[in-house]
Design an enzyme around this catalytic site. Structure first.
Site, PDB file in Angstrom:
ATOM      1  N   HIS A  51       0.820  -1.225   0.000  1.00 49.08           N
ATOM      2  CA  HIS A  51       0.000   0.000   0.000  1.00 49.08           C
ATOM      3  C   HIS A  51       0.852   1.273   0.000  1.00 49.08           C
ATOM      4  O   HIS A  51       1.571   1.534   0.963  1.00 49.08           O
ATOM      5  CB  HIS A  51      -0.894   0.012   1.249  1.00 49.08           C
ATOM      6  CG  HIS A  51      -1.618  -1.266   1.498  1.00 49.08           C
ATOM      7  ND1 HIS A  51      -2.670  -1.693   0.717  1.00 49.08           N
ATOM      8  CD2 HIS A  51      -1.425  -2.251   2.421  1.00 49.08           C
ATOM      9  CE1 HIS A  51      -3.114  -2.859   1.158  1.00 49.08           C
ATOM     10  NE2 HIS A  51      -2.373  -3.228   2.197  1.00 49.08           N
TER      11      HIS A  51
ATOM     12  N   SER B 238       1.721  -0.283  -5.427  1.00 50.14           N
ATOM     13  CA  SER B 238       0.815  -0.566  -4.322  1.00 50.14           C
ATOM     14  C   SER B 238       0.343  -2.013  -4.431  1.00 50.14           C
ATOM     15  O   SER B 238       0.528  -2.660  -5.465  1.00 50.14           O
ATOM     16  CB  SER B 238      -0.384   0.373  -4.358  1.00 50.14           C
ATOM     17  OG  SER B 238      -1.137   0.215  -3.173  1.00 50.14           O
TER      18      SER B 238
ATOM     19  N   SER C 164      -5.647   1.759  -2.238  1.00 48.46           N
ATOM     20  CA  SER C 164      -4.962   2.121  -0.992  1.00 48.46           C
ATOM     21  C   SER C 164      -3.895   3.201  -1.137  1.00 48.46           C
ATOM     22  O   SER C 164      -3.372   3.687  -0.146  1.00 48.46           O
ATOM     23  CB  SER C 164      -4.350   0.867  -0.369  1.00 48.46           C
ATOM     24  OG  SER C 164      -3.317   0.362  -1.169  1.00 48.46           O
TER      25      SER C 164
ATOM     26  N   ASP D 133       3.180  -7.849   0.113  1.00 48.62           N
ATOM     27  CA  ASP D 133       2.024  -7.714   0.998  1.00 48.62           C
ATOM     28  C   ASP D 133       0.848  -8.352   0.283  1.00 48.62           C
ATOM     29  O   ASP D 133       0.254  -7.762  -0.613  1.00 48.62           O
ATOM     30  CB  ASP D 133       1.760  -6.232   1.263  1.00 48.62           C
ATOM     31  CG  ASP D 133       0.531  -6.020   2.150  1.00 48.62           C
ATOM     32  OD1 ASP D 133      -0.548  -6.506   1.799  1.00 48.62           O
ATOM     33  OD2 ASP D 133       0.679  -5.384   3.199  1.00 48.62           O
TER      34      ASP D 133
ATOM     35  N   GLU E  48       4.147  -9.814   4.701  1.00 44.24           N
ATOM     36  CA  GLU E  48       3.605  -9.349   5.965  1.00 44.24           C
ATOM     37  C   GLU E  48       2.131  -9.613   6.215  1.00 44.24           C
ATOM     38  O   GLU E  48       1.598  -9.142   7.218  1.00 44.24           O
ATOM     39  CB  GLU E  48       3.894  -7.869   6.151  1.00 44.24           C
ATOM     40  CG  GLU E  48       3.137  -6.959   5.229  1.00 44.24           C
ATOM     41  CD  GLU E  48       3.323  -5.510   5.696  1.00 44.24           C
ATOM     42  OE1 GLU E  48       4.479  -5.137   5.958  1.00 44.24           O
ATOM     43  OE2 GLU E  48       2.329  -4.788   5.792  1.00 44.24           O
TER      44      GLU E  48
ATOM     45  N   ASN F 122       4.724 -11.534   9.065  1.00 47.03           N
ATOM     46  CA  ASN F 122       3.387 -11.435   9.661  1.00 47.03           C
ATOM     47  C   ASN F 122       3.356 -11.991  11.078  1.00 47.03           C
ATOM     48  O   ASN F 122       2.668 -11.457  11.943  1.00 47.03           O
ATOM     49  CB  ASN F 122       2.375 -12.202   8.810  1.00 47.03           C
ATOM     50  CG  ASN F 122       0.958 -12.083   9.359  1.00 47.03           C
ATOM     51  OD1 ASN F 122       0.401 -11.001   9.420  1.00 47.03           O
ATOM     52  ND2 ASN F 122       0.414 -13.212   9.799  1.00 47.03           N
TER      53      ASN F 122
ATOM     54  N   LYS G  13       4.436  -7.610  14.711  1.00 48.28           N
ATOM     55  CA  LYS G  13       3.584  -7.383  13.542  1.00 48.28           C
ATOM     56  C   LYS G  13       2.178  -7.889  13.844  1.00 48.28           C
ATOM     57  O   LYS G  13       1.242  -7.121  13.943  1.00 48.28           O
ATOM     58  CB  LYS G  13       4.163  -8.067  12.294  1.00 48.28           C
ATOM     59  CG  LYS G  13       3.635  -7.501  10.982  1.00 48.28           C
ATOM     60  CD  LYS G  13       2.238  -7.977  10.658  1.00 48.28           C
ATOM     61  CE  LYS G  13       1.662  -7.334   9.426  1.00 48.28           C
ATOM     62  NZ  LYS G  13       0.289  -7.805   9.155  1.00 48.28           N
TER      63      LYS G  13
ATOM     64  N   ASP H  92       0.135  -4.593  14.295  1.00 51.23           N
ATOM     65  CA  ASP H  92      -0.515  -4.128  13.082  1.00 51.23           C
ATOM     66  C   ASP H  92      -1.946  -4.664  13.031  1.00 51.23           C
ATOM     67  O   ASP H  92      -2.920  -3.897  12.932  1.00 51.23           O
ATOM     68  CB  ASP H  92       0.327  -4.644  11.908  1.00 51.23           C
ATOM     69  CG  ASP H  92      -0.183  -4.249  10.551  1.00 51.23           C
ATOM     70  OD1 ASP H  92      -1.400  -4.118  10.378  1.00 51.23           O
ATOM     71  OD2 ASP H  92       0.638  -4.105   9.652  1.00 51.23           O
ATOM     72  N   ASN H  93      -2.091  -5.958  13.134  1.00 56.11           N
ATOM     73  CA  ASN H  93      -3.416  -6.562  12.985  1.00 56.11           C
ATOM     74  C   ASN H  93      -4.366  -6.106  14.084  1.00 56.11           C
ATOM     75  O   ASN H  93      -5.504  -5.714  13.829  1.00 56.11           O
ATOM     76  CB  ASN H  93      -3.307  -8.095  13.001  1.00 56.11           C
ATOM     77  CG  ASN H  93      -2.531  -8.632  11.808  1.00 56.11           C
ATOM     78  OD1 ASN H  93      -2.150  -7.867  10.911  1.00 56.11           O
ATOM     79  ND2 ASN H  93      -2.270  -9.924  11.785  1.00 56.11           N
TER      80      ASN H  93
ATOM     81  N   CYS I 199      -5.933  -2.200  13.402  1.00 50.04           N
ATOM     82  CA  CYS I 199      -7.353  -2.225  13.045  1.00 50.04           C
ATOM     83  C   CYS I 199      -8.201  -1.552  14.111  1.00 50.04           C
ATOM     84  O   CYS I 199      -9.230  -0.958  13.807  1.00 50.04           O
ATOM     85  CB  CYS I 199      -7.812  -3.656  12.807  1.00 50.04           C
ATOM     86  SG  CYS I 199      -7.055  -4.367  11.341  1.00 50.04           S
TER      87      CYS I 199
ATOM     88  N   HIS J  38      -8.726  -9.509   4.138  1.00 47.19           N
ATOM     89  CA  HIS J  38      -7.734  -9.390   3.095  1.00 47.19           C
ATOM     90  C   HIS J  38      -8.381  -9.074   1.749  1.00 47.19           C
ATOM     91  O   HIS J  38      -8.635  -7.914   1.462  1.00 47.19           O
ATOM     92  CB  HIS J  38      -6.798 -10.601   3.040  1.00 47.19           C
ATOM     93  CG  HIS J  38      -5.570 -10.253   2.284  1.00 47.19           C
ATOM     94  ND1 HIS J  38      -4.562  -9.505   2.824  1.00 47.19           N
ATOM     95  CD2 HIS J  38      -5.220 -10.468   0.995  1.00 47.19           C
ATOM     96  CE1 HIS J  38      -3.639  -9.282   1.915  1.00 47.19           C
ATOM     97  NE2 HIS J  38      -4.006  -9.840   0.791  1.00 47.19           N
TER      98      HIS J  38
ATOM     99  N   HIS K 224      -3.610   2.050   8.609  1.00 48.95           N
ATOM    100  CA  HIS K 224      -3.122   2.086   9.983  1.00 48.95           C
ATOM    101  C   HIS K 224      -2.282   3.336  10.212  1.00 48.95           C
ATOM    102  O   HIS K 224      -1.624   3.825   9.305  1.00 48.95           O
ATOM    103  CB  HIS K 224      -2.245   0.863  10.255  1.00 48.95           C
ATOM    104  CG  HIS K 224      -2.978  -0.434  10.186  1.00 48.95           C
ATOM    105  ND1 HIS K 224      -4.298  -0.561  10.472  1.00 48.95           N
ATOM    106  CD2 HIS K 224      -2.548  -1.679   9.868  1.00 48.95           C
ATOM    107  CE1 HIS K 224      -4.663  -1.820  10.339  1.00 48.95           C
ATOM    108  NE2 HIS K 224      -3.630  -2.517   9.954  1.00 48.95           N
TER     109      HIS K 224
ATOM    110  N   SER L 262       5.602  -2.884  12.047  1.00 49.61           N
ATOM    111  CA  SER L 262       5.552  -3.824  10.933  1.00 49.61           C
ATOM    112  C   SER L 262       6.725  -3.591   9.980  1.00 49.61           C
ATOM    113  O   SER L 262       7.380  -4.540   9.532  1.00 49.61           O
ATOM    114  CB  SER L 262       4.237  -3.645  10.163  1.00 49.61           C
ATOM    115  OG  SER L 262       3.154  -3.786  11.033  1.00 49.61           O
TER     116      SER L 262
ATOM    117  N   GLN M 125       9.894  -5.667   8.489  1.00 46.64           N
ATOM    118  CA  GLN M 125      10.166  -5.834   7.061  1.00 46.64           C
ATOM    119  C   GLN M 125      11.626  -5.478   6.760  1.00 46.64           C
ATOM    120  O   GLN M 125      12.328  -6.195   6.037  1.00 46.64           O
ATOM    121  CB  GLN M 125       9.254  -4.914   6.222  1.00 46.64           C
ATOM    122  CG  GLN M 125       7.831  -5.454   6.028  1.00 46.64           C
ATOM    123  CD  GLN M 125       7.729  -6.479   4.883  1.00 46.64           C
ATOM    124  OE1 GLN M 125       8.742  -7.087   4.485  1.00 46.64           O
ATOM    125  NE2 GLN M 125       6.528  -6.682   4.390  1.00 46.64           N
TER     126      GLN M 125
END
Lengths: 482, 482, 482, 482
Positions: free
Chosen positions: B62, B85, B90, B143, B205, B230, B235, B239-240, B244, B350, B403, B411, B415
């Site tokens: 993204h 992207s 995104s 991604d 990720e 991931n 991460k 991130d998740n 969110c 996803h 995010h 994250s 990476q």
């Protein structure tokens, strides 16, 4: 020392507080069974096959109402059970009475001395061998690893290694254990050797006990296969997290009747236990400060909005301190001396050495005033006082009744499945530490869903193929963290 | 179809919306750098050694402000970067502009067609080979696995296996990919073979992309070493979950300005993404209902007080639906037809196939009314309507800005460390899927603590020995779940 | 100064940004109507009787989509409406366009200058009198009291009291108002006198505006009956508390895309607005610090687990500052100079003087950098910067779209009932400040229950008698606090 | 009936369980004093002036540790105190002992019969009149209005109105009261008349008691000035809300040790008590359903994300029921018969008639099994059972120890200030119901801030003028709701 000892019920093969409490215990057992669908389902499923038929099982686990349901589950699937508590304060005397009344040998009461505690553990390990002698268990249900320790150390001694029993002891408890081992050595010289010959495995449910097992395995000293029940998701994420979320405040309230709203509460450690504690205290309106050593857990605490700092920086503003670490010397004497007047100090982690209780008791110029059972006030020279709960032992068990039944049903379903698994695989398992397979972990969860009205969605075959799992599960890779 | 295409900035080696947005993008990059301490620390640490010096890196991720900071971090440690992207909606056009303005090739704008999307991906893969031709990357930041897919499928085709490109396509997108591969095959017949010869690794990720990698590895088809970013704790759990929790409501609000309090919100899936979503919606005063296939996650949801049931049972009372699963066909056409009038439907899992968007668009008797970009109203024959956000693609990226920077710093630090690790070990790693070592995971966390004022406690040597870990960590066993 | 003015749509009796936005506005109005059951019920109930038939109503209230539904409700029950916004940044241009397109005079666009703002207010007050001249309204819907102020001050001037218009002005805005009044005085010498002669009442919905009304009434200067809508429970406890809980984070996110988790957020004031803000920020994982002057509110904040201290003690650790007080000089220049680098400063209370914006702009050595509309970065001499949102005006309206429709349906249902009540009682009400009767307050709540699926329990007659209330309510004494 | 009565301590002018408990009570009093800064500050402030010097004060209020601190505060400021509990189960016997040991007459023990209860109330009303006879109090501290009722009814009887005492009784308790009044009438024919002649006022702290007072005042029958302490903010918003948030779960846990997470909990009523209960249960992970009659409170519950429906719709899925209403017949026999097996039923509102306990006990085919004190299991004909806690009386007092000290310090500081106020104004107050002035309400809050580390912000004179309040407060209009 323990004036109430004389009121003991000693009829039969048990040592408990009072057999007259059995009726009350049974009524609470009836209630608990309703809240422990996991164990009840296992009873039903294995009623016909009796997978532990005749197997000698020693349990060393807080002798509570919930444990009584576990004991009766083990018996229902065939086991020959003897039981002790794994904590001097955690026994519920009516639970022990209810078990004793059914003829199951149980050795536990609330408020044992350390000497009594280790004697009880030995009693739980001593099955009649059918030839007039005594022999140990074939399987062990352990909590904190005390039984495992005793067998390993006893066996070591019988093998001729006297180095440990003759070494200097770091604590009073250590010297008690050594004295016991020497006595057994004198009275029953080959007891541990004969026990180990028939010992097939141990399931262990605490972080601390598991840690000991991994160390033994790593050192090549582990004598039997072990199952790490602690790290089943339905144990670590349920008992530790949700159990403590339910029972920490319960312990604090029964001990101190204290208002939690508006207080500064310091939670030492932000693992699963710490997460449950912090969550609970905040929900009551306490301002929670977390201490951590692990940067990942520290960042998690920060993401939840907790202040994360060192214990030293909280002194003078913390009203309540809770240790949750499984490590030692978390709250030290110099910390307690510098706390705000009338701070409350307690432990819900593992051993009482999370708080320097021995050093506190040995400190000059401190006055110790007992307020009521499990609540002591220590007044320091500067006039400030702190309250220490349950002598630094587990506050939820010492001051309340431990985790509620429903969460324990998860942990104990894991224990029971582990016992069945150890026995079924006794000829194939190596002397190392196993985790329960994920499918059993999911099964434990599944057994608890109906009771609380959960309706699961079922994958279509097409969806299952798309994410590459069986329709019936297991649904996650082993490294999944939940 | 996309009338704005003509306003493209096409000077230089990039395809973006408007280079004039670069100044604004740079201002926001300045702000983001302040919020991304992990990446900034890595820049500083490796400024002298340039561990990726001259390495060709293709990114498919993204194209947001946060990704721009990642891109510039990769460049600062030496890499030669091209970027696309990984989602047609995104891209933040000012972020792309700021990157293009610095001379880094970037191919991304908000609102690509699928054809444009895959062309951009190819552009990001096409480095000048110094001999007048083109060659692919040495490392890939992926991604969702689109770049990995393209290389693998292109390579397969060049190796003579035409079965896939000539098979029937299950979706429009699949046919677009096949057409592209055939075109490349015609124009650059050995492009993928030459690329694979120099390709050293990929870091991925997302849950979905990682799942694809494990499948490739299991089938023995994985062409390079891969690092599963991931499942780094910093991460998956950051991130998740936290990402969110911050961005779902943001997407809903920007799209619909809807009051969340008092609404019934149905969250499909209770993994980390679902946990963050449910937590956020409840905090706004919504009544959250969870759907789950996994009994463990379902029990977790129940323990947090959520109703857990099937989607079918929520139809008629659910006001807001969010898919978080990574699976497909979660919300089906028949579900949407039976929803309460004016229900809002969106996906933060996803792919857009979590919701049956294609089938919805193909349904007879449905009227589709565009309200504003990323917000469509579908009116069914019975007069009821639903709102579909971002065409079923990620609502936080399509309707908001994804995010926030701080969580992405975690994250993206993973990476970046993964890219460094892949390059450093390019001669030793096998073609399988690796996790980052826990020490690096802890390091990522550590890099973010100071920014938010966290003070870590440090183990004494004695304490470290007691629990059997190094004073500096890592502190937990690999199976620890946080 | 406002370069976009030239793009104005000036056809017809309105001044707005762009009439072409009307279609988009209408689509969002359709959505909003679905979320505003209170207003829609009132329309239906009074469709036949038209209780405001032909009544001239001037509104001065944020010209948003929700207000558009209010305007159309007032029109549907008979009123002749003219409208201006009550804030230079709060207009949603597509909402204004949709209203203008129906022929209702509206004077509002996002980003007015202060001169334009007060001109718009005058336009909204200027009804054709049917004799070629202009006359003011019979009823006023006010928000913040600007229309009420203008009429009172204009009337005072026409009565010969020039003291205020000739006094020194404390702010730029004050001088703008005085200039306007002098101009009106010159052009329409008896405008205010004729207006007051027919003016029958005002309903006011903000703490600040209500406070002004009580002061006027106390000083015997109030020219009409007024209804304090702000203190209806369904306003103060809904709009202020739940509205801000929904919209503060929305404003912060759209402006800054900032991660809230882990941040220290300072909320100045813990009234209803502050409670909603603190609650929202904590739910995102921010660590909230509250400042308060009132010991009761301070104790409430402490009971919810917030740290309560002075703003001075937060400087250097606060990442986000929000004022919610309705008072002035809450965040002063010396505070902003001492803040942590890149702190975010905004206001969701009432006027922009909660933050010393004028003084900040006048400060030497400060560089002001516009990032995007409503977001400015101020760099101080020491290199530190802060971000000021919406020029210190309401951040939820300036940076997002204000409160969501559902909560505004409560506030605006109160406004509408108040307008009906004022007109119905125009011959009996005195020139003082009234509250809406509790039965109407309960009625407003009742109108919103069905939409969100609430089922009320109904008292039996016996129960009603036992607690001494009618079966139909009202259920609580007037002093009840909810 | 109450076999333990024989162990009473009856030495001296008291009736309590066991004087030997005094030491333990004193230790807990010491702890409580530390948590009750409001009362301790009042003691200090009035130590010299003794504003209640020699005033006869009768208290009828749960005889807990916290009340003991109130009693000693009243004594410290000069009062001559006699005390009874206002609930048959709420006495903490060690608290009563500690008070009795100091020579203060107290008549209260846990587990009184109704006959004993009303006898105790009479004892607390019977001061030696110095002439060998008995006389009632000059001031009354009431909770629930029982003392007020008794005096009013006794006085009515002495005035010749026998209608009530001879009427049919609606409950057993009513007949007990009538019998007592007849007996007093026979033994002390002018006792109530002489009492009323010197009675100067009553302060009352419950919703129910206050409601009775307003009814008496409305009917012109109130014999003295009364202060409504319940509606001080620092009472209604603290004791009711925060107190119940702390103590409901405490009662449930001590009674049932039940896991709250995952359970469906039905909270009947969403006033301050209901809000605190719902908040607490949700925090534990229960899924809370609210029932309400008032549309405003219902909408508040919905805005917090609770399902709001009727009790009938919860039958079969509710695991825990809590009444919080102050009304009667909330949970009826037909409800209990239709509940899920092993549902838990309790009351934290006011009287036990919120649940139809009498009707339940009278129901044919129901088996009542006592589990332990305050916990009874009722087994219905269909095999289902429910658990009724504390016989339907206040579960937090019956099964735990009531509200914690800190919150009671607020309520009791209000009570004490009300007593001082009543006495100071005994010559001017009319026989109506007064609220404490806001300044005193703010003062109560202020007395509690330092203990929990709150730092108040102080208005500048300019700010105070801007919002039109004194710098020192009071800060809010009387209708402000907090």
């Amino acid at each position: 020392m323990n004036a109430q000892l004389k009121s003991f019920s000693t009829e039969g093969d048990y040592k408990i507080r009072d057999i007259a409490l059995a009726d009350w215990g049974r009524k609470e057992l009836d209630i608990a069974e309703h809240e422990m669908p996991g164990l009840m389902s296992i009873r039903k499923k294995h009623a016909a096959t009796l997978p532990l038929k005749g197997v000698r099982v020693t349990g060393s686990l807080h002798m509570t109402i919930q444990t009584a349901v576990l004991i009766e589950t083990l018996k229902d699937i065939g086991a020959d059970v003897r039981w002790a508590s794994c904590n001097i304060f955690s026994t519920q005397d009516h639970a022990a009475a209810a078990i004793a009344a059914t003829g199951t040998p149980v050795f536990a009461w609330k408020g044992e001395t350390l000497e009594e505690y280790w004697d009880c553990t030995l009693d739980a390990l001593s099955f009649p061998d059918g030839k007039g002698g005594l022999i140990g268990p074939e399987l062990v249900v352990d909590d904190g690893g005390d039984v495992t320790l005793l067998i390993h150390k006893g066996y070591e001694l019988e093998k001729g290694d006297e180095s440990w029993v003759n070494s200097a002891s770091g604590s009073h408890e250590e010297s008690v254990i050594k004295a016991l081992l020497k006595r057994v050595h004198a009275e029953r010289p080959d007891f541990w050797t004969r026990t180990v010959a028939e010992w097939k495995g141990v399931s262990e449910e605490t972080t601390t006990g598991v840690h000991r097992l991994y160390q033994l395995a790593q050192d090549g000293k582990l004598l039997v296969p072990a199952i790490n029940v602690n790290d089943s998701v339905t144990k670590s994420k349920f008992d530790n997290l949700y159990g403590c979320r339910e029972s920490l405040a319960d312990g604090l309230k029964r001990a101190m009747d204290v208002m939690l709203a508006g207080k500064v509460a310091v939670v030492c450690g932000y693992g699963d236990v710490g997460k449950g504690c912090a969550d609970s205290l905040r929900a009551y309106g306490a301002r929670v400060v977390v201490t951590e050593i692990d940067p990942i857990c520290a960042l998690q605490a920060a993401m939840e909005g907790y202040e994360v700092t060192t214990i030293e920086e909280t002194l003078g503003r913390g009203d309540i301190y809770v240790t949750t670490t499984g490590n030692k010397d978390i709250i030290r004497v110099e910390h307690m001396q510098a706390m705000k007047d009338q701070a409350i100090v307690c432990n819900i982690g593992h051993f009482d050495n999370e708080i320097q209780v021995d050093a506190l008791n040995a400190l000059k110029g401190v006055e110790k005033i007992n307020i009521k059972p499990q609540v002591d006030k220590y007044v320091f020279g500067n006039g400030n006082a702190i309250f220490l709960l349950a002598d630094g032992r587990l506050v939820n068990l010492g001051c309340a009744t431990g985790h509620p039944s429903f969460v324990m049903s998860n942990s104990f379903a894991n224990q029971t499945l582990a016992q069945i698994d150890l026995w079924a695989n006794k000829d194939t398992y190596a002397n190392k530490v196993y985790l329960l397979p994920k499918q059993l972990d999911e099964e434990v969860a599944r057994l608890h869903l109906e009771k609380i009205g959960v309706k699961l969605t079922r994958l279509t075959q097409e969806q299952a193929d798309y994410i590459g799992v069986p329709v019936e599960g297991p649904f996650k890779p082993d490294h999944y963290r939940y």
